[in-house]
Enzyme design. Structure first.
Site, PDB file in Angstrom:
ATOM      1  N   SER A 168       1.103  -1.401   0.127  1.00  0.00           N
ATOM      2  CA  SER A 168      -0.062  -0.047   0.040  1.00  0.00           C
ATOM      3  C   SER A 168       0.913   1.132   0.007  1.00  0.00           C
ATOM      4  O   SER A 168       1.956   1.232   0.554  1.00  0.00           O
ATOM      5  CB  SER A 168      -0.873  -0.030   1.280  1.00  0.00           C
ATOM      6  OG  SER A 168      -1.333   1.217   1.202  1.00  0.00           O
TER       7      SER A 168
ATOM      8  N   TYR B   4      -1.324  -0.598  10.452  1.00  0.00           N
ATOM      9  CA  TYR B   4      -1.436  -1.339   9.111  1.00  0.00           C
ATOM     10  C   TYR B   4      -0.334  -0.895   8.069  1.00  0.00           C
ATOM     11  O   TYR B   4       0.159  -1.581   7.584  1.00  0.00           O
ATOM     12  CB  TYR B   4      -2.897  -0.848   8.754  1.00  0.00           C
ATOM     13  CG  TYR B   4      -3.125  -1.178   7.153  1.00  0.00           C
ATOM     14  CD1 TYR B   4      -3.661  -2.246   6.567  1.00  0.00           C
ATOM     15  CD2 TYR B   4      -2.899  -0.102   6.308  1.00  0.00           C
ATOM     16  CE1 TYR B   4      -3.788  -2.540   5.239  1.00  0.00           C
ATOM     17  CE2 TYR B   4      -3.091  -0.129   4.977  1.00  0.00           C
ATOM     18  CZ  TYR B   4      -3.635  -1.227   4.342  1.00  0.00           C
ATOM     19  OH  TYR B   4      -3.820  -1.386   3.089  1.00  0.00           O
TER      20      TYR B   4
HETATM   21  P1  NAP Z   1     -11.990  -5.370  -0.595  1.00  0.00           P
HETATM   22  O1  NAP Z   1     -12.514  -4.956  -1.690  1.00  0.00           O
HETATM   23  O2  NAP Z   1     -12.556  -5.346   0.873  1.00  0.00           O
HETATM   24  O3  NAP Z   1     -11.861  -7.172  -0.619  1.00  0.00           O
HETATM   25  C1  NAP Z   1     -11.248  -7.902   0.288  1.00  0.00           C
HETATM   26  C2  NAP Z   1     -11.275  -9.438  -0.295  1.00  0.00           C
HETATM   27  O4  NAP Z   1     -10.532  -9.956   0.720  1.00  0.00           O
HETATM   28  C3  NAP Z   1     -12.516  -9.950  -0.243  1.00  0.00           C
HETATM   29  O5  NAP Z   1     -12.936 -10.828  -1.200  1.00  0.00           O
HETATM   30  C4  NAP Z   1     -12.830 -10.778   1.284  1.00  0.00           C
HETATM   31  O6  NAP Z   1     -13.805 -11.811   1.104  1.00  0.00           O
HETATM   32  C5  NAP Z   1     -11.165 -11.197   1.085  1.00  0.00           C
HETATM   33  N1  NAP Z   1     -10.724 -11.184   2.617  1.00  0.00           N
HETATM   34  C6  NAP Z   1     -10.925 -10.535   3.534  1.00  0.00           C
HETATM   35  N2  NAP Z   1     -10.205 -11.071   4.714  1.00  0.00           N
HETATM   36  C7  NAP Z   1      -9.653 -12.172   4.264  1.00  0.00           C
HETATM   37  C8  NAP Z   1      -8.751 -13.052   4.904  1.00  0.00           C
HETATM   38  N3  NAP Z   1      -8.391 -12.935   6.145  1.00  0.00           N
HETATM   39  N4  NAP Z   1      -8.437 -14.316   4.057  1.00  0.00           N
HETATM   40  C9  NAP Z   1      -9.014 -14.547   3.142  1.00  0.00           C
HETATM   41  N5  NAP Z   1      -9.823 -13.519   2.322  1.00  0.00           N
HETATM   42  C10 NAP Z   1     -10.063 -12.241   2.816  1.00  0.00           C
HETATM   43  O7  NAP Z   1     -10.595  -4.829  -0.242  1.00  0.00           O
HETATM   44  P2  NAP Z   1      -9.465  -4.436  -1.137  1.00  0.00           P
HETATM   45  O8  NAP Z   1      -9.675  -2.731  -1.217  1.00  0.00           O
HETATM   46  O9  NAP Z   1      -9.594  -4.895  -2.517  1.00  0.00           O
HETATM   47  O10 NAP Z   1      -7.904  -4.675  -0.690  1.00  0.00           O
HETATM   48  C11 NAP Z   1      -7.206  -5.783  -1.247  1.00  0.00           C
HETATM   49  C12 NAP Z   1      -5.834  -5.442  -0.909  1.00  0.00           C
HETATM   50  O11 NAP Z   1      -5.461  -4.267  -1.135  1.00  0.00           O
HETATM   51  C13 NAP Z   1      -5.363  -5.396   0.605  1.00  0.00           C
HETATM   52  O12 NAP Z   1      -4.294  -6.103   0.609  1.00  0.00           O
HETATM   53  C14 NAP Z   1      -5.278  -3.886   0.988  1.00  0.00           C
HETATM   54  O13 NAP Z   1      -4.592  -3.835   2.065  1.00  0.00           O
HETATM   55  C15 NAP Z   1      -4.983  -3.441  -0.316  1.00  0.00           C
HETATM   56  N6  NAP Z   1      -4.952  -1.834  -0.647  1.00  0.00           N
HETATM   57  C16 NAP Z   1      -6.098  -1.433  -0.824  1.00  0.00           C
HETATM   58  C17 NAP Z   1      -6.372  -0.196  -0.837  1.00  0.00           C
HETATM   59  C18 NAP Z   1      -7.487   0.723  -1.178  1.00  0.00           C
HETATM   60  O14 NAP Z   1      -7.573   1.733  -1.400  1.00  0.00           O
HETATM   61  N7  NAP Z   1      -8.773  -0.131  -1.536  1.00  0.00           N
HETATM   62  C19 NAP Z   1      -5.256   0.820  -1.034  1.00  0.00           C
HETATM   63  C20 NAP Z   1      -3.934   0.094  -0.600  1.00  0.00           C
HETATM   64  C21 NAP Z   1      -3.888  -1.096  -0.569  1.00  0.00           C
HETATM   65  P3  NAP Z   1     -14.400 -12.501   2.154  1.00  0.00           P
HETATM   66  O15 NAP Z   1     -15.063 -11.471   3.154  1.00  0.00           O
HETATM   67  O16 NAP Z   1     -15.314 -13.446   1.689  1.00  0.00           O
HETATM   68  O17 NAP Z   1     -13.265 -13.117   3.144  1.00  0.00           O
END
Ligand code: NAP
Length: 253
Positions: free
Chosen positions: A145, A158
């Site tokens: 991130s 985080y």
């Molecule tokens: P998201 O849309 O909330 O999706 C999260 C996904 O992860 C869902 O499919 C969820 O499904 C699954 N999940 C959650 N906890 C889990 C666990 N312990 N084991 C396996 N699966 C799990 O999240 P996102 O924003 O795409 O984030 C994905 C990645 O991008 C993360 O590493 C986050 O730190 C990184 N990131 C995001 C942003 C942002 O602005 N969105 C910025 C920087 C980095 P279930 O509920 O079925 O488990």
């Protein structure tokens, strides 16, 4: 999106936490480019729905329930992949948790443990299981991130776990060379469920948009395109690197 290539024809890709958000878009992109994709998350219902959506796009997909901090789930994910496809070419470690907004020194030990366990340790344990099955020329991408470069107050610990992934990328790139490349993506802000607490509020969202040079938040497809590049042979001379995909937000020189 319709004009993409077929860089992953005949390849097998696992993407963790891939039933929605960035992980889902990465799986979709790799699949549209020809990969057989293995998607997973904690809830069977979410896995089933995501499998259906990907199949509807003509993608060969296997869905497995895997909470990344559950050893049996991790083992099962890798076993099912190898039973079905016989090898692994691409592994994307995308799962993360951000359970608290406390200052680091106010964060409970149980929360510190959870952050470390899901954001860092599970990646390492998954890779231990994945490594024996990785093909020559394979590729690993970790999802860090922008917060890993300058941990913001509202998600400091985080951010620190995401900083750890930058180091992990370097260390694993050295350990897994020359047969496997290991790289990392540092997304900026992307309006997903995970980032809802930051992007839902209009003023806050506007402030985040203004911090980018491109005047907008990222999309899950932006992250998928960058991940696909690093995972593909187009990046065959790149390893140990982190690509910041944040619309020009302040990051590093
Ligand atoms: P998201 O849309 O909330 O999706 C999260 C996904 O992860 C869902 O499919 C969820 O499904 C699954 N999940 C959650 N906890 C889990 C666990 N312990 N084991 C396996 N699966 C799990 O999240 P996102 O924003 O795409 O984030 C994905 C990645 O991008 C993360 O590493 C986050 O730190 C990184 N990131 C995001 C942003 C942002 O602005 N969105 C910025 C920087 C980095 P279930 O509920 O079925 O488990």
């Amino acid at each position: 999106m319709e004009k993409i290539g077929r860089r992953f024809q005949g390849k097998v890709a696992i993407v963790t936490a891939s039933t929605q958000g960035i992980g889902f878009s990465i799986a979709e992109r790799l699949g549209l480019e020809g990969a057989s994709v293995v998607i997973s998350s904690r809830k069977q219902n979410n896995v089933d729905k995501a499998v259906e959506k990907l199949r509807a796009r003509g993608i060969d997909v296997l869905g497995v329930v895997c909470h990344v901090s559950n050893a049996q789930h991790r083992k099962n994910l890798i076993e099912k992949t190898v039973q079905t496809y016989g090898k692994i070419d691409v592994f994307v470690s995308n799962a993360a948790a951000n359970p608290a907004i406390d200052a680091i020194l106010e964060t409970k030990e149980s929360v510190l443990d959870k952050l470390w366990e899901i954001n860092v340790k599970a990646t390492i344990l998954l890779l231990k299981d994945v490594a024996p099955h990785l093909s020559k020329g394979s590729s690993v991408v970790l999802i860090s991130s922008i917060a890993g470069y300058q941990p913001p107050a509202s998600m400091a610990m985080y951010g620190v776990t995401k900083t750890a992934l930058l180091g992990l990328t370097k260390a694993l790139a050295s350990e897994m060379a020359p047969d496997t490349r290991v790289n990392c993506i540092a997304p900026g802000f992307v309006p997903t469920h995970f980032a809802d607490f930051l992007t839902r509020d209009e003023d806050r969202r506007k402030h985040l948009e203004e911090r980018t040079l491109l005047g907008r938040l990222g999309t899950t497809e932006d992250m998928a395109a960058a991940t696909a590049f690093l995972a593909s042979d187009d990046a065959s001379y790149i390893t140990g690197e982190t690509l910041i995909v944040a619309g020009g937000m302040p990051s590093r020189l």
